[in-house]
Scaffold this motif. Structure first.
Motif: not given
Length: 93
Positions: A38-40, A47-48, A59-60, A77-78
């Motif tokens: 997971v990227y923050i 985003a994953m 999903k959020k 959800d980028e």
């Protein structure tokens, strides 16, 4: 005619710069138990990337488990942001 064409080119170049993304926008990345990452981003959105290196849609508010057992919740959800970063990285290597 030439002025119209130049105006269109100028406006379209502004649009492309809005989508320009680089890895410096990623604040941190966290490995998950299933091998995905997971990227923050600096704006708090996420985003994953799956274990095969592909960006995937999440999903959020999905709860994910990190490699060390902590639980985190998906915000945003980028997918396209991450896709651009992954493509940029693979084209340089």
């Amino acid at each position: 005619m030439l002025k119209k064409m130049l105006a269109i080119v100028a406006l379209s170049s502004l649009g492309f710069s809005a989508y320009a993304v680089d890895a410096s926008q990623v604040e941190k990345s966290i490995e998950l138990k299933d091998g995905s990452t997971v990227y923050i981003f600096k704006d708090g959105k996420m985003a994953m990337e799956d274990k095969f290196g592909r960006s995937v849609r999440m999903k959020k508010d999905t709860v994910m488990e990190t490699k060390d057992g902590q639980k985190i919740m998906m915000h945003g959800d980028e997918v396209m942001r991450l896709e651009n970063i992954l493509r940029l990285g693979s084209s340089r290597g």
